[in-house]
Structures are given as C-alpha cells and as structure tokens.
Design a protein around this motif. Structure first.
Motif, mmCIF file in Angstrom:
data_model
loop_
_atom_site.group_PDB
_atom_site.id
_atom_site.type_symbol
_atom_site.label_atom_id
_atom_site.label_comp_id
_atom_site.label_asym_id
_atom_site.label_seq_id
_atom_site.Cartn_x
_atom_site.Cartn_y
_atom_site.Cartn_z
ATOM 1 N N THR A 12 1.719 -49.167 51.777
ATOM 2 C CA THR A 12 2.147 -47.953 51.104
ATOM 3 C C THR A 12 0.945 -47.470 50.321
ATOM 4 O OG1 THR A 12 4.441 -48.675 50.950
ATOM 5 C CG2 THR A 12 3.738 -46.965 49.401
ATOM 6 N N ALA A 13 0.590 -46.202 50.507
ATOM 7 C CA ALA A 13 -0.559 -45.615 49.820
ATOM 8 C C ALA A 13 -0.053 -44.603 48.802
ATOM 9 C CB ALA A 13 -1.487 -44.937 50.817
ATOM 10 N N ILE A 14 -0.580 -44.697 47.594
ATOM 11 C CA ILE A 14 -0.207 -43.789 46.513
ATOM 12 C C ILE A 14 -1.485 -43.146 45.992
ATOM 13 C CG2 ILE A 14 0.876 -43.564 44.246
ATOM 14 C CD1 ILE A 14 2.284 -46.306 44.920
ATOM 15 N N MET A 15 -1.552 -41.818 46.105
ATOM 16 C CA MET A 15 -2.709 -41.072 45.619
ATOM 17 C C MET A 15 -2.284 -40.220 44.435
ATOM 18 S SD MET A 15 -3.180 -41.963 48.882
ATOM 19 C CE MET A 15 -1.969 -40.888 49.601
ATOM 20 N N THR A 16 -3.104 -40.245 43.391
ATOM 21 C CA THR A 16 -2.836 -39.397 42.230
ATOM 22 C C THR A 16 -4.049 -38.517 41.978
ATOM 23 O OG1 THR A 16 -3.594 -41.121 40.699
ATOM 24 C CG2 THR A 16 -1.224 -41.013 41.146
ATOM 25 N N PHE A 17 -3.764 -37.304 41.507
ATOM 26 C CA PHE A 17 -4.788 -36.301 41.220
ATOM 27 C C PHE A 17 -4.602 -35.894 39.763
ATOM 28 C CE2 PHE A 17 -2.693 -35.133 45.399
ATOM 29 C CZ PHE A 17 -3.452 -35.971 46.174
ATOM 30 N N GLU A 18 -5.476 -36.382 38.885
ATOM 31 C CA GLU A 18 -5.334 -36.126 37.451
ATOM 32 C C GLU A 18 -6.500 -35.273 36.957
ATOM 33 O OE1 GLU A 18 -5.223 -38.732 33.339
ATOM 34 O OE2 GLU A 18 -4.622 -39.689 35.212
ATOM 35 N N ALA A 19 -6.157 -34.115 36.400
ATOM 36 C CA ALA A 19 -7.190 -33.230 35.858
ATOM 37 C C ALA A 19 -8.000 -33.997 34.816
ATOM 38 C CB ALA A 19 -6.558 -31.991 35.237
ATOM 39 N N GLU A 20 -9.329 -33.869 34.926
ATOM 40 C CA GLU A 20 -10.229 -34.554 34.001
ATOM 41 C C GLU A 20 -11.442 -33.652 33.797
ATOM 42 O OE1 GLU A 20 -13.137 -38.317 34.434
ATOM 43 O OE2 GLU A 20 -11.010 -38.841 34.645
ATOM 44 N N GLY A 21 -11.556 -33.058 32.627
ATOM 45 C CA GLY A 21 -12.671 -32.162 32.355
ATOM 46 C C GLY A 21 -12.702 -31.027 33.360
ATOM 47 N N ALA A 22 -13.853 -30.859 34.007
ATOM 48 C CA ALA A 22 -14.025 -29.782 34.989
ATOM 49 C C ALA A 22 -13.690 -30.234 36.405
ATOM 50 C CB ALA A 22 -15.462 -29.267 34.933
ATOM 51 N N GLY A 23 -12.942 -31.324 36.533
ATOM 52 C CA GLY A 23 -12.629 -31.821 37.867
ATOM 53 C C GLY A 23 -11.346 -32.614 37.894
ATOM 54 N N PRO A 83 3.366 -31.833 44.413
ATOM 55 C CA PRO A 83 2.181 -31.003 44.634
ATOM 56 C C PRO A 83 1.188 -31.037 43.467
ATOM 57 C CG PRO A 83 4.110 -29.871 45.423
ATOM 58 C CD PRO A 83 4.600 -31.102 44.696
ATOM 59 N N GLU A 84 -0.084 -31.204 43.855
ATOM 60 C CA GLU A 84 -1.224 -31.202 42.933
ATOM 61 C C GLU A 84 -1.238 -32.367 41.961
ATOM 62 O OE1 GLU A 84 -1.901 -27.354 41.153
ATOM 63 O OE2 GLU A 84 -1.381 -26.322 43.018
ATOM 64 N N THR A 85 -0.330 -33.360 42.132
ATOM 65 C CA THR A 85 -0.240 -34.467 41.187
ATOM 66 C C THR A 85 -0.224 -35.836 41.855
ATOM 67 O OG1 THR A 85 0.994 -33.057 39.665
ATOM 68 C CG2 THR A 85 1.137 -35.415 39.285
ATOM 69 N N ARG A 86 0.658 -36.013 42.837
ATOM 70 C CA ARG A 86 0.885 -37.355 43.397
ATOM 71 C C ARG A 86 1.413 -37.236 44.817
ATOM 72 N NH1 ARG A 86 2.347 -42.607 40.884
ATOM 73 N NH2 ARG A 86 3.966 -43.568 42.121
ATOM 74 N N LEU A 87 0.961 -38.164 45.659
ATOM 75 C CA LEU A 87 1.369 -38.188 47.054
ATOM 76 C C LEU A 87 1.451 -39.648 47.481
ATOM 77 C CD1 LEU A 87 1.844 -36.367 49.537
ATOM 78 C CD2 LEU A 87 -0.602 -36.478 49.962
ATOM 79 N N ALA A 88 2.557 -40.021 48.115
ATOM 80 C CA ALA A 88 2.711 -41.402 48.581
ATOM 81 C C ALA A 88 3.290 -41.399 49.990
ATOM 82 C CB ALA A 88 3.617 -42.184 47.638
ATOM 83 N N PHE A 89 2.714 -42.271 50.826
ATOM 84 C CA PHE A 89 3.248 -42.465 52.176
ATOM 85 C C PHE A 89 3.267 -43.948 52.484
ATOM 86 C CE2 PHE A 89 -1.307 -42.164 53.111
ATOM 87 C CZ PHE A 89 -1.503 -43.172 54.040
ATOM 88 N N THR A 90 4.070 -44.311 53.465
ATOM 89 C CA THR A 90 4.128 -45.690 53.917
ATOM 90 C C THR A 90 4.011 -45.733 55.435
ATOM 91 O OG1 THR A 90 5.358 -47.774 53.826
ATOM 92 C CG2 THR A 90 6.671 -45.753 54.048
ATOM 93 N N THR A 91 3.443 -46.811 55.922
ATOM 94 C CA THR A 91 3.330 -46.990 57.368
ATOM 95 C C THR A 91 4.478 -47.835 57.918
ATOM 96 O OG1 THR A 91 1.904 -48.941 57.145
ATOM 97 C CG2 THR A 91 0.816 -46.775 57.327
#
Length: 156
Positions: free
Chosen positions: A103-114, A79-87
């Motif tokens: 396979t899709a890997i999404m990362t969400f990294e805090a950077e400044g105000a976003g 949660p709030e960091t990384r998500l991966a799925f495969t088809t």
C-alpha cells in the motif's frame, strides 16, 4: 541492532505547489512522463482517482513490448493533499495476488515556496519490505521523484 520494519519511506522538497504536483499525478499524460525511471517508458492504462478506482501502468524498456508494472486500486483520494493505493486490490475493490503486495501513501504538504512530497510503502511483512528495498526502492522511487520534480518545475 537493526529494527525490522514493513515500511519504506522517501520524501523530497519539490519547488512547486501541491496543486501542480496533483496535476502531475492526476493527468495520465503527465503521470506517464515521470512514474517509471527513465529510460524506461510508461503507459497509463487506468487512472481513476476515486476510492475503488483502478490504477494500472505498463512499462517498456527499449524497443520491447509493454509489460505489467502496477495494477491496483485507490483507497484514499484527497486532491492536492493525499493519495493512497494498494496492489492487493484492483479496480472495484476486487482482491488480487500481486507480484509485490504493498500500500502506497503519498502526501503533498505545502512548505514555503514548494511542497514536501512524502511517500510511504507499506508491506505485509518486514521480509517483503526488505525484498523491495533490495530491488532498489530508494533508487527507483528516488529517480521518479527527480523526474516528477523536473516536470512540475516546468509546469509552474
């Protein structure tokens, strides 16, 4: 000389914290608003955010019927960091033969105000990657990232 790769990537800075981007990913009513490029419509069938959980969306253009879009299986959920799925798997780790194996890997990294949102699409072969790129990977995934950014900036 162009190096052949089986990976496509895209990233964006989004003016919202990772917690709000996670909300847009984890709530079906929010995901349906940004997951498929407008003007197509998205219907979220499954969004079971746990390893082995199902992920399924349908798409519709105009007044037509909903058609399959993505069916897969989550392989990693932080949660709030990384998500991966495969088809290549569907709910419950069941093997499947998708129209596009990735396979899709999404990362969400805090950077400044976003958040720096990064997505990697891993394919079986460089040929599959090239096919996905020719289908409009950058344009399609870019449009959805624009839609995600617009949604989460309103949610903050």
């Amino acid at each position: 000389m162009k190096v052949e790769t089986s990976e496509l990537t895209i990233d964006r800075f989004i003016k919202a914290p990772p917690s709000v981007i996670w909300k847009a990913w984890s709530m079906p009513e929010h995901l349906a608003r940004w997951w498929i490029p407008a003007p197509m419509e998205c219907k979220v069938v499954k969004l079971d955010l746990r390893p082995g959980g199902g992920f399924e969306t349908l798409m519709r253009e105009g007044d037509g019927d909903f058609q399959p879009h993505v069916e897969g299986c989550f392989v990693e959920v932080v949660p709030e960091t990384r998500l991966a799925f495969t088809t290549v798997l569907k709910e419950g780790w069941q093997p499947t033969e998708p129209w596009l194996a990735l396979t899709a890997i999404m990362t969400f990294e805090a950077e400044g105000a976003g958040t720096r949102y990064s997505a990697r699409a891993l394919h079986r072969t460089p040929e599959d990657s090239r096919k996905h790129e020719e289908m409009g990977f950058q344009e399609g995934w870019g449009a959805t990232l624009d839609q995600l950014a617009a949604l989460v900036e309103r949610l903050t």
